[in-house]
Design an enzyme around this catalytic site. Sequence first.
Site, PDB file in Angstrom:
ATOM      1  CG  ASN A  42      69.161 -54.380 -57.832  1.00  0.00           C
ATOM      2  OD1 ASN A  42      69.376 -53.224 -57.496  1.00  0.00           O
ATOM      3  ND2 ASN A  42      68.351 -54.678 -58.831  1.00  0.00           N
ATOM      4  CB  VAL A  43      75.412 -56.552 -57.505  1.00  0.00           C
ATOM      5  CG1 VAL A  43      76.664 -56.572 -58.369  1.00  0.00           C
ATOM      6  CG2 VAL A  43      75.573 -55.565 -56.351  1.00  0.00           C
ATOM      7  CD  GLU A  55      65.315 -57.813 -51.202  1.00  0.00           C
ATOM      8  OE1 GLU A  55      66.161 -57.684 -52.113  1.00  0.00           O
ATOM      9  OE2 GLU A  55      64.111 -57.997 -51.412  1.00  0.00           O
ATOM     10  CB  CYS A  89      65.263 -61.957 -50.603  1.00  0.00           C
ATOM     11  SG  CYS A  89      66.647 -61.629 -51.710  1.00  0.00           S
TER      12      CYS A  89
HETATM   13  N1  THU Z   1      65.493 -57.729 -57.047  1.00  0.00           N
HETATM   14  C1  THU Z   1      65.936 -57.388 -55.798  1.00  0.00           C
HETATM   15  O1  THU Z   1      67.001 -56.781 -55.655  1.00  0.00           O
HETATM   16  N2  THU Z   1      65.182 -57.750 -54.739  1.00  0.00           N
HETATM   17  C2  THU Z   1      63.981 -58.403 -54.817  1.00  0.00           C
HETATM   18  O2  THU Z   1      63.414 -58.759 -53.803  1.00  0.00           O
HETATM   19  C3  THU Z   1      63.376 -58.652 -56.118  1.00  0.00           C
HETATM   20  C4  THU Z   1      64.282 -58.476 -57.289  1.00  0.00           C
HETATM   21  C5  THU Z   1      66.318 -57.349 -58.204  1.00  0.00           C
HETATM   22  C6  THU Z   1      67.045 -58.474 -58.850  1.00  0.00           C
HETATM   23  C7  THU Z   1      67.245 -57.956 -60.257  1.00  0.00           C
HETATM   24  O3  THU Z   1      68.431 -57.180 -60.284  1.00  0.00           O
HETATM   25  C8  THU Z   1      66.066 -57.034 -60.485  1.00  0.00           C
HETATM   26  O4  THU Z   1      65.503 -56.789 -59.205  1.00  0.00           O
HETATM   27  C9  THU Z   1      65.013 -57.620 -61.401  1.00  0.00           C
HETATM   28  O5  THU Z   1      64.614 -58.869 -60.987  1.00  0.00           O
END
Ligand code: THU
Length: 133
Positions: A42-43, A55, A89
């Site tokens: 995640n970014v 994802e 996602c």
């Molecule tokens: N996040 C993800 O990367 N994937 C998910 O399926 C749920 C949430 C990340 C987004 C954000 O950076 C952090 O988790 C908190 O929501």
Amino acid sequence: MNDTELLATARAAAEHAYVPYSNLRVGAALIGASGAIYTGANVENAAYPSTLCAEAVAIGHAVASGERAIESLAVVSLDLTAIFPCGQCRQRMSEFNVQRVIMEDPTGDPECHSLEELLPGRFTDWRRGSTST
Ligand code: THU
């Protein structure tokens, strides 16, 4: 690559998460139809809605590399015992027909779900004459 290895690959990707706002490190790893592996983390962004989920990054990486279908996709967090993919996602996974979604159960073992379980009655390309699969 088996489910345990795919989760480990997702875990390694999560180490690169950019999460100054949530501190929730998430990683994803997927196997494309070609057999190649793609990863994402995640970014986040100061403008919160501009954040990219792990994802989304992995799927973007795969599709931009030429994949058009995804066999398995693993998602894991370094900071939560179990993480489930967000709704957006799940829809992104639907577009590329992800067959198997791998998460960790509370003991850390792989747990496999189908998209039909995670996103029942999903919306697909209306031009193909159906609103769900
Ligand atoms: N996040 C993800 O990367 N994937 C998910 O399926 C749920 C949430 C990340 C987004 C954000 O950076 C952090 O988790 C908190 O929501």
